[in-house]
Design a protein around this motif. Structure first.
Motif, PDB file in Angstrom:
ATOM      1  N   THR A   1       0.835  -1.207   0.000  1.00 54.43           N
ATOM      2  CA  THR A   1       0.000   0.000   0.000  1.00 54.43           C
ATOM      3  C   THR A   1       0.864   1.249   0.000  1.00 54.43           C
ATOM      4  OG1 THR A   1      -1.762  -1.159   1.196  1.00 54.43           O
ATOM      5  CG2 THR A   1      -1.799   1.248   1.244  1.00 54.43           C
ATOM      6  N   ALA A   2       1.919   1.227   0.817  1.00 58.17           N
ATOM      7  CA  ALA A   2       2.823   2.373   0.865  1.00 58.17           C
ATOM      8  C   ALA A   2       3.597   2.531  -0.439  1.00 58.17           C
ATOM      9  CB  ALA A   2       3.791   2.226   2.040  1.00 58.17           C
ATOM     10  N   SER A   3       4.092   1.423  -0.980  1.00 59.27           N
ATOM     11  CA  SER A   3       4.924   1.475  -2.193  1.00 59.27           C
ATOM     12  C   SER A   3       4.156   1.976  -3.402  1.00 59.27           C
ATOM     13  CB  SER A   3       5.495   0.085  -2.488  1.00 59.27           C
ATOM     14  OG  SER A   3       6.324  -0.355  -1.442  1.00 59.27           O
ATOM     15  N   ILE A   4       2.908   1.527  -3.552  1.00 56.83           N
ATOM     16  CA  ILE A   4       2.102   1.902  -4.710  1.00 56.83           C
ATOM     17  C   ILE A   4       1.271   3.149  -4.423  1.00 56.83           C
ATOM     18  CG2 ILE A   4       0.342   1.169  -6.337  1.00 56.83           C
ATOM     19  CD1 ILE A   4       2.966  -0.377  -6.563  1.00 56.83           C
ATOM     20  N   GLY A   5       0.548   3.126  -3.318  1.00 58.64           N
ATOM     21  CA  GLY A   5      -0.397   4.207  -3.040  1.00 58.64           C
ATOM     22  C   GLY A   5       0.241   5.550  -2.808  1.00 58.64           C
ATOM     23  N   PHE A   6       1.487   5.550  -2.343  1.00 57.13           N
ATOM     24  CA  PHE A   6       2.160   6.824  -2.079  1.00 57.13           C
ATOM     25  C   PHE A   6       3.045   7.257  -3.245  1.00 57.13           C
ATOM     26  CE2 PHE A   6       4.710   9.816   0.506  1.00 57.13           C
ATOM     27  CZ  PHE A   6       3.674  10.428   1.203  1.00 57.13           C
ATOM     28  N   GLY A   7       3.163   6.397  -4.247  1.00 56.45           N
ATOM     29  CA  GLY A   7       4.036   6.717  -5.379  1.00 56.45           C
ATOM     30  C   GLY A   7       3.615   7.966  -6.123  1.00 56.45           C
ATOM     31  N   GLY A   8       2.322   8.287  -6.080  1.00 53.71           N
ATOM     32  CA  GLY A   8       1.843   9.469  -6.781  1.00 53.71           C
ATOM     33  C   GLY A   8       2.471  10.755  -6.291  1.00 53.71           C
ATOM     34  N   MET A   9       2.775  10.823  -5.004  1.00 60.55           N
ATOM     35  CA  MET A   9       3.423  12.015  -4.463  1.00 60.55           C
ATOM     36  C   MET A   9       4.741  12.286  -5.192  1.00 60.55           C
ATOM     37  SD  MET A   9       1.721  13.484  -2.023  1.00 60.55           S
ATOM     38  CE  MET A   9       0.386  13.165  -0.882  1.00 60.55           C
TER      39      MET A   9
ATOM     40  N   MET B   1      -2.526  21.356  -0.353  1.00 59.12           N
ATOM     41  CA  MET B   1      -3.420  20.238  -0.058  1.00 59.12           C
ATOM     42  C   MET B   1      -2.745  18.897  -0.362  1.00 59.12           C
ATOM     43  SD  MET B   1      -6.042  21.605   1.190  1.00 59.12           S
ATOM     44  CE  MET B   1      -7.094  23.061   1.226  1.00 59.12           C
ATOM     45  N   VAL B   2      -1.972  18.848  -1.443  1.00 58.91           N
ATOM     46  CA  VAL B   2      -1.231  17.634  -1.767  1.00 58.91           C
ATOM     47  C   VAL B   2      -0.224  17.331  -0.660  1.00 58.91           C
ATOM     48  CG1 VAL B   2       0.462  16.622  -3.340  1.00 58.91           C
ATOM     49  CG2 VAL B   2      -1.550  17.774  -4.254  1.00 58.91           C
ATOM     50  N   GLY B   3       0.455  18.370  -0.162  1.00 58.63           N
ATOM     51  CA  GLY B   3       1.387  18.181   0.945  1.00 58.63           C
ATOM     52  C   GLY B   3       0.712  17.601   2.166  1.00 58.63           C
ATOM     53  N   CYS B   4      -0.520  18.018   2.418  1.00 57.94           N
ATOM     54  CA  CYS B   4      -1.278  17.477   3.562  1.00 57.94           C
ATOM     55  C   CYS B   4      -1.487  15.974   3.427  1.00 57.94           C
ATOM     56  CB  CYS B   4      -2.621  18.181   3.691  1.00 57.94           C
ATOM     57  SG  CYS B   4      -2.512  19.909   4.223  1.00 57.94           S
ATOM     58  N   GLY B   5      -1.424  15.458   2.203  1.00 53.62           N
ATOM     59  CA  GLY B   5      -1.596  14.029   1.979  1.00 53.62           C
ATOM     60  C   GLY B   5      -0.505  13.183   2.603  1.00 53.62           C
ATOM     61  N   PHE B   6       0.582  13.820   3.052  1.00 47.32           N
ATOM     62  CA  PHE B   6       1.633  13.088   3.764  1.00 47.32           C
ATOM     63  C   PHE B   6       1.135  12.590   5.116  1.00 47.32           C
ATOM     64  CE2 PHE B   6       4.298  14.580   0.482  1.00 47.32           C
ATOM     65  CZ  PHE B   6       5.476  13.847   0.522  1.00 47.32           C
ATOM     66  N   ALA B   7      -0.105  12.931   5.465  1.00 43.55           N
ATOM     67  CA  ALA B   7      -0.736  12.357   6.659  1.00 43.55           C
ATOM     68  C   ALA B   7      -0.763  10.830   6.584  1.00 43.55           C
ATOM     69  CB  ALA B   7      -2.159  12.898   6.794  1.00 43.55           C
ATOM     70  N   LEU B   8      -0.625  10.284   5.387  1.00 47.08           N
ATOM     71  CA  LEU B   8      -0.638   8.839   5.219  1.00 47.08           C
ATOM     72  C   LEU B   8       0.566   8.177   5.880  1.00 47.08           C
ATOM     73  CD1 LEU B   8      -2.218   6.535   3.860  1.00 47.08           C
ATOM     74  CD2 LEU B   8      -0.782   6.859   1.831  1.00 47.08           C
TER      75      LEU B   8
ATOM     76  N   GLY C   1       0.058  14.471 -12.450  1.00 46.03           N
ATOM     77  CA  GLY C   1      -1.041  14.450 -11.492  1.00 46.03           C
ATOM     78  C   GLY C   1      -2.002  13.313 -11.740  1.00 46.03           C
ATOM     79  N   TRP C   2      -2.290  13.033 -13.024  1.00 45.99           N
ATOM     80  CA  TRP C   2      -3.179  11.914 -13.353  1.00 45.99           C
ATOM     81  C   TRP C   2      -2.536  10.582 -12.982  1.00 45.99           C
ATOM     82  CZ3 TRP C   2      -7.705  13.635 -13.635  1.00 45.99           C
ATOM     83  CH2 TRP C   2      -8.042  14.792 -14.337  1.00 45.99           C
ATOM     84  N   VAL C   3      -1.246  10.458 -13.287  1.00 42.59           N
ATOM     85  CA  VAL C   3      -0.518   9.243 -12.904  1.00 42.59           C
ATOM     86  C   VAL C   3      -0.570   9.060 -11.391  1.00 42.59           C
ATOM     87  CG1 VAL C   3       1.755   8.147 -12.839  1.00 42.59           C
ATOM     88  CG2 VAL C   3       1.019   9.349 -14.903  1.00 42.59           C
ATOM     89  N   ALA C   4      -0.351  10.156 -10.679  1.00 39.23           N
ATOM     90  CA  ALA C   4      -0.346  10.119  -9.218  1.00 39.23           C
ATOM     91  C   ALA C   4      -1.703   9.703  -8.669  1.00 39.23           C
ATOM     92  CB  ALA C   4       0.047  11.495  -8.672  1.00 39.23           C
ATOM     93  N   SER C   5      -2.757  10.233  -9.236  1.00 41.45           N
ATOM     94  CA  SER C   5      -4.099   9.918  -8.766  1.00 41.45           C
ATOM     95  C   SER C   5      -4.424   8.437  -8.986  1.00 41.45           C
ATOM     96  CB  SER C   5      -5.128  10.792  -9.492  1.00 41.45           C
ATOM     97  OG  SER C   5      -6.426  10.604  -8.971  1.00 41.45           O
ATOM     98  N   ILE C   6      -4.001   7.895 -10.113  1.00 40.48           N
ATOM     99  CA  ILE C   6      -4.231   6.470 -10.396  1.00 40.48           C
ATOM    100  C   ILE C   6      -3.488   5.597  -9.388  1.00 40.48           C
ATOM    101  CG2 ILE C   6      -3.791   4.620 -12.062  1.00 40.48           C
ATOM    102  CD1 ILE C   6      -4.270   6.726 -14.270  1.00 40.48           C
ATOM    103  N   LEU C   7      -2.254   5.973  -9.063  1.00 36.49           N
ATOM    104  CA  LEU C   7      -1.484   5.220  -8.070  1.00 36.49           C
ATOM    105  C   LEU C   7      -2.171   5.263  -6.706  1.00 36.49           C
ATOM    106  CD1 LEU C   7       2.173   6.226  -9.018  1.00 36.49           C
ATOM    107  CD2 LEU C   7       1.134   3.959  -9.223  1.00 36.49           C
ATOM    108  N   ALA C   8      -2.745   6.416  -6.363  1.00 38.14           N
ATOM    109  CA  ALA C   8      -3.470   6.528  -5.091  1.00 38.14           C
ATOM    110  C   ALA C   8      -4.696   5.613  -5.080  1.00 38.14           C
ATOM    111  CB  ALA C   8      -3.874   7.978  -4.840  1.00 38.14           C
TER     112      ALA C   8
END
Length: 317
Positions: A139-147, A229-236, A288-295
């Motif tokens: 989850t971390a490897s894929i879901g956070f890759g968008g950042m 707002m994207v930076g706030c996503g580091f809450a993950l 951004g689209w690539v990042a959103s898909i990874l999320a």
């Protein structure tokens, strides 16, 4: 003691970097300086969680990771300024000195944590048999890759698409860094209230605002708001850290360290896929689209993790 030892390795690596006599010796020294990274943050989160109650573990991990975010906002510009003013050797020397000072501060302020009698190299390695560890790491490897898909190409996107001047980029990145600090602090509180729902909420947040980066990157004002707002996503980060602590059993140290290895993998995945999208001709803002898909894929993996966990609980019941 382990944290102090890791800081000592950091200080030695950066001192050797300052004294490097050629390119090869600098590479070796930089490798030594980077060795303790994952273990340090993993153990630091474990120590911080041990110092508080169970209802504040994620907040403690969030404070640790907020320090990393603050280093990006403050430390990187200061180190760059020192290097421009006095040379790169002084920068590395200053970082080595900072490591030595941190060792003294840890020795004075951090109480000794009793040894976990159940912990052992065998128990740590046995934790790798736990499917939940691997699903959380995935989850971390894929879901956070968008950042990192966005961050790796942020400078040309800001200058070529959003209309910022190159000298304005550091200030824009500082705004992102402030969002990272806020995200780590807020994410820790959310995770302590309801860990798994918080992880899903944060990843859904990332799906939306990473997509917004592509949608609104042509507007400088909208880009500033979106990047915060994207930076706030580091809450993950603290939320997944605590998730790993909860599912790792007696493999706490190894799992905590692997969490940061997973985020480094996400860096490679995000940067590679973002670069592929740009090279394909989709434009700088396509990251951004690539990042959103990874999320979204991260949400899928976390859903699988929760589903497997429920099946395991039914079997054990």
């Amino acid at each position: 003691m382990l944290l102090i030892s890791l800081l000592a390795l950091f200080a030695v690596g950066y001192a050797a970097s300052a004294l490097a006599w050629n390119h090869s010796s600098l590479i070796v020294a930089r490798f030594i300086g980077g060795l303790p990274h994952g273990a340090y943050y993993g153990v630091a989160c474990l120590v911080a969680a041990t110092l508080v109650g169970d209802d504040k573990k994620a907040q403690a991990a969030g404070y640790v990771m907020a320090g990393l975010a603050a280093a990006n906002v403050i430390g990187v510009p200061v180190a760059t300024w020192i290097g421009q003013l006095m040379g790169w050797r002084v920068t590395f020397g200053a970082l080595a000195a900072a490591g030595a000072i941190s060792m003294a501060l840890f020795w004075y302020f951090i109480p000794t944590i009793p040894k976990d009698e159940a912990a052992s190299p065998t128990a740590e390695l046995a934790g790798l048999k736990r499917i939940q560890i691997w699903l959380t790491l995935a989850t971390a490897s894929i879901g956070f890759g968008g950042m990192f898909a966005v961050y790796s190409y942020i400078t040309p996107t800001l200058t070529e698409v959003s209309g910022f001047r190159i000298e304005q980029v550091p200030m824009v990145l500082a705004l992102w860094g402030l969002g990272m600090i806020a995200g780590n602090l807020i994410g820790g509180r959310l995770a302590d209230r309801a860990l798994v729902p918080a992880i899903f909420y944060i990843m859904a947040w990332n799906v939306v605002f990473l997509a917004f980066f592509s949608l609104f990157s042509a507007s400088s004002i909208a880009t500033l708001a979106t990047l915060f707002m994207v930076g706030c996503g580091f809450a993950l980060v603290p939320a997944l850290q605590v998730r790993l602590m909860n599912v790792s059993g007696n493999a706490q140290t190894l799992a905590a360290s692997l969490n940061h290895s997973a985020f480094n993998i996400s860096n490679a995945i995000g940067a590679s896929l973002g670069g592929w999208a740009i090279a394909t001709g989709w434009g700088w803002a396509s990251t951004g689209w690539v990042a959103s898909i990874l999320a979204v894929l991260g949400i899928v993996l976390m859903s699988i993790s929760v589903g497997v966990e429920r099946i395991q609980r039914r079997k054990s019941a």
